[in-house]
Design a protein around this motif. Structure first.
Motif, short mmCIF file in Angstrom:
data_model
loop_
_atom_site.label_atom_id
_atom_site.label_comp_id
_atom_site.label_asym_id
_atom_site.label_seq_id
_atom_site.Cartn_x
_atom_site.Cartn_y
_atom_site.Cartn_z
N MET B 66 -36.83 12.22 -36.70
CA MET B 66 -35.75 11.57 -35.95
C MET B 66 -34.97 12.58 -35.13
N GLU B 67 -34.75 13.76 -35.73
CA GLU B 67 -34.04 14.76 -34.97
C GLU B 67 -34.87 15.21 -33.78
N GLY B 68 -36.20 15.26 -33.99
CA GLY B 68 -37.07 15.66 -32.89
C GLY B 68 -37.05 14.67 -31.75
N THR B 69 -37.10 13.36 -32.08
CA THR B 69 -37.21 12.37 -31.01
C THR B 69 -35.84 11.89 -30.52
N MET B 70 -34.85 11.90 -31.39
CA MET B 70 -33.56 11.32 -30.98
C MET B 70 -32.45 12.35 -30.83
N GLY B 71 -32.67 13.54 -31.31
CA GLY B 71 -31.57 14.51 -31.29
C GLY B 71 -30.63 14.24 -32.44
N LYS B 72 -29.59 15.04 -32.50
CA LYS B 72 -28.64 14.94 -33.62
C LYS B 72 -27.98 13.56 -33.69
N GLY B 73 -27.85 12.92 -32.52
CA GLY B 73 -27.16 11.64 -32.48
C GLY B 73 -27.90 10.53 -33.21
#
Lengths: 167, 225
Positions: B66-73
């Motif tokens: 999720m961090e990879g595809t969406m970033g921290k948000g």
């Protein structure tokens, strides 16, 4: 087979409920635990570093103390050896002195004994000579003059002969 | 309806039509999901043991994804994504048990989930990026809004029909194989069941990943523009 009805809305509701329940039941505790573990590990590493630094300091301190103690021990040993040497020397000197003293005393006593013995001999020689002379010329001379005469003779004899007597 | 292979148990409640079979199976799948989740996190400890390792691997892996595809948000969407995957997996497997049915063999379920995802995508997009988000439908020229609109409408349809079709076909074939083959010849059924296990996992994964990709578009901070 494909008939859209209110089930669709119900399913959306069902799933939202499931998300809320799972989030509360499963996700929150896991994330909380992961965070706790992260903090714990960071804390442990920090503490380990601190401990290592402290251990190093203590080790250096001990090494210094050990070197100090070893130097001091050497010093004490050297001092003890020196004192032992000194003590032995004084004892030896004392003993030699005593021996010397004893020798001197012995020699003095020997000297005294010899003198006493020589005196005795002289006196006996005088007495014997007196007796002998008296018997020979009992009527001619009085006793005192005789004694003087013989004494002189013996004195001469004493210096010349008896002095060399080995006793 | 007489002659249907899959019975939905359609009922009228308060003037609204419900597929009761689908709802019962959904509640069963929810219960199983919750029980699995509860058992997995019952004895959480700082030093992981047994099941906790598996749960952590899944959650940490999804977090990374999720961090990879969406970033921290995208972090706050993690429970949604994880729930989606777990629920779909349990649902797909539920239909493999004879006499049970997958909630996902009903288009109501899959379309409902797909619509939920798409609505979330657009709401989050508008909420996070405002007019910028709406503006990008008119890129590079305003005429593209038609193509973009078709794409956006296609998303929930493809998402829902892919899952629905796969699971429904699988279940129908399970029933048909059991009816066609004599009871002493279980090999085709077993092979098909094994394949259905694979399909169920893959479809749950695909649905989840695509949802994540769609959500990522809405949530991710733009590097350019």
């Amino acid at each position: 087979m494909i008939d859209i009805n209110m089930t669709l809305v119900a399913q959306i509701l069902n799933f939202v409920i499931l998300v809320v329940l799972l989030r509360w039941l499963c996700y929150k505790p896991v994330v909380r635990m992961l965070k706790a573990r992260e903090e714990r590990i960071a804390d442990s590493i920090q503490r380990a570093d601190d401990d290592a630094a402290a251990a190093e300091a203590v080790l250096a301190d001990y090494k210094a103390k050990l070197a100090q103690a070893s130097a001091k021990a050497q010093e004490i040993q050297a001092k003890a050896e020196a004192r032992a040497e000194e003590y032995r020397a004084t004892k030896k000197a004392e003993a030699e002195h005593e021996i010397e003293q004893m020798k001197k005393a012995a020699r003095a006593e020997i000297e005294r004994d010899r003198e006493r013995a020589a005196d005795d001999i002289r006196r006996q020689v005088v007495a014997l000579s007196m007796a002998a002379a008296g018997k020979i010329i009992s009527k001619n001379l009085d006793s005192s003059e005789n004694e003087k005469l013989v004494g002189d003779f013996v004195a001469k004899l004493d210096k010349a002969k008896i002095g060399d007597l080995s006793c | 309806m007489q002659g249907e292979i899959i019975h939905r148990g359609t009922e009228q409640i308060l003037g609204m039509t419900f597929n009761m079979e689908t709802l019962y199976m959904t509640w069963l799948a929810m219960a199983i999901t919750l029980i699995i989740a509860y058992l997995a996190v019952r004895n959480l400890s700082l030093v992981p043991r047994g099941w906790q390792n598996a749960v952590e691997i899944v959650i940490e892996g999804l977090h990374g994804q999720m961090e990879g595809t969406m970033g921290k948000g995208g972090r706050f969407l993690a429970p949604f994504i994880i729930s989606l995957f777990l629920f779909l997996l349990v649902s797909n497997y539920l239909g493999l048990i004879p006499t049970f049915a997958s909630p996902t063999n009903d288009l109501n379920t899959t379309l409902g989930l797909a619509l939920l995802v798409i609505v979330m995508v657009h709401v989050l997009g508008v909420y996070k990026k405002g007019s910028h988000y709406i503006g990008h439908f008119f890129q590079p020229t305003p005429i593209f809004v038609i193509i973009n609109a078709i794409e956006e409408i296609a998303k929930p349809i493809t998402l829902s029909f892919r899952l629905f079709g796969n699971i429904l076909a699988g279940e129908i074939l399970i029933i048909i194989l059991l009816k066609l083959m004599p009871i002493w010849m279980p090999v085709p059924s077993v092979i098909w069941l094994a394949f259905s296990l694979f399909i169920g996992a893959v479809q749950a994964f695909i649905f989840t990943m695509l949802s994540m990709a769609y959500l990522a578009n809405a949530v991710k901070e733009d590097e350019h523009e």
